[in-house]
Design a protein around this motif. Structure first.
Motif, mmCIF file in Angstrom:
data_model
loop_
_atom_site.group_PDB
_atom_site.id
_atom_site.type_symbol
_atom_site.label_atom_id
_atom_site.label_comp_id
_atom_site.label_asym_id
_atom_site.label_seq_id
_atom_site.Cartn_x
_atom_site.Cartn_y
_atom_site.Cartn_z
ATOM 1 N N LEU A 167 -17.601 59.529 15.853
ATOM 2 C CA LEU A 167 -17.065 60.800 15.363
ATOM 3 C C LEU A 167 -16.928 60.780 13.842
ATOM 4 O O LEU A 167 -17.185 61.781 13.187
ATOM 5 C CB LEU A 167 -15.713 61.082 16.023
ATOM 6 C CG LEU A 167 -15.070 62.423 15.683
ATOM 7 C CD1 LEU A 167 -15.972 63.565 16.150
ATOM 8 C CD2 LEU A 167 -13.711 62.539 16.333
ATOM 9 N N TYR A 168 -16.562 59.620 13.290
ATOM 10 C CA TYR A 168 -16.431 59.479 11.840
ATOM 11 C C TYR A 168 -17.780 59.714 11.162
ATOM 12 O O TYR A 168 -17.857 60.417 10.152
ATOM 13 C CB TYR A 168 -15.884 58.088 11.513
ATOM 14 C CG TYR A 168 -15.785 57.806 10.035
ATOM 15 C CD1 TYR A 168 -14.779 58.388 9.271
ATOM 16 C CD2 TYR A 168 -16.693 56.967 9.407
ATOM 17 C CE1 TYR A 168 -14.682 58.143 7.915
ATOM 18 C CE2 TYR A 168 -16.606 56.711 8.050
ATOM 19 C CZ TYR A 168 -15.599 57.301 7.311
ATOM 20 O OH TYR A 168 -15.514 57.051 5.974
ATOM 21 N N ALA A 169 -18.832 59.128 11.702
ATOM 22 C CA ALA A 169 -20.169 59.293 11.123
ATOM 23 C C ALA A 169 -20.626 60.745 11.221
ATOM 24 O O ALA A 169 -21.239 61.282 10.289
ATOM 25 C CB ALA A 169 -21.156 58.371 11.820
ATOM 26 N N GLY B 107 -18.698 63.467 11.342
ATOM 27 C CA GLY B 107 -17.907 64.240 10.389
ATOM 28 C C GLY B 107 -18.374 64.024 8.959
ATOM 29 O O GLY B 107 -18.489 64.969 8.181
ATOM 30 N N PHE B 108 -18.667 62.773 8.624
ATOM 31 C CA PHE B 108 -19.166 62.473 7.280
ATOM 32 C C PHE B 108 -20.498 63.172 7.035
ATOM 33 O O PHE B 108 -20.738 63.719 5.949
ATOM 34 C CB PHE B 108 -19.331 60.966 7.097
ATOM 35 C CG PHE B 108 -19.961 60.597 5.785
ATOM 36 C CD1 PHE B 108 -19.221 60.626 4.621
ATOM 37 C CD2 PHE B 108 -21.298 60.244 5.724
ATOM 38 C CE1 PHE B 108 -19.801 60.306 3.407
ATOM 39 C CE2 PHE B 108 -21.883 59.921 4.520
ATOM 40 C CZ PHE B 108 -21.135 59.954 3.361
ATOM 41 N N THR B 109 -21.368 63.183 8.032
ATOM 42 C CA THR B 109 -22.675 63.823 7.894
ATOM 43 C C THR B 109 -22.531 65.317 7.639
ATOM 44 O O THR B 109 -23.205 65.882 6.772
ATOM 45 C CB THR B 109 -23.524 63.583 9.154
ATOM 46 O OG1 THR B 109 -23.628 62.181 9.370
ATOM 47 C CG2 THR B 109 -24.897 64.177 9.012
#
Length: 56
Positions: A2-4, A6-8
């Motif tokens: 989920l972090y990746a 959101g960062f994308t």
């Protein structure tokens, strides 16, 4: 994961705003230089990550 994701999404929006602003203010050459810098930076980052995996 989920972090990746959101960062994308955040990176894409910020990058879009920067390139649209720069193309209006500084011209297309600046956007091209920014794109080349981003590609070179991504390739260096991938190379560093792969080198660290090989060391472990």
């Amino acid at each position: 994961m989920l972090y990746a994701f959101g960062f994308t999404l955040i990176f894409a929006v910020v990058y879009m705003v920067i390139t649209l602003t720069l193309s209006d203010v500084a011209g297309q050459d600046t956007v091209t230089q920014l794109n080349f810098g981003l590609i070179i930076g991504a390739l260096l980052w991938i190379g560093i990550k792969l080198a660290k995996k090989d060391e472990q």
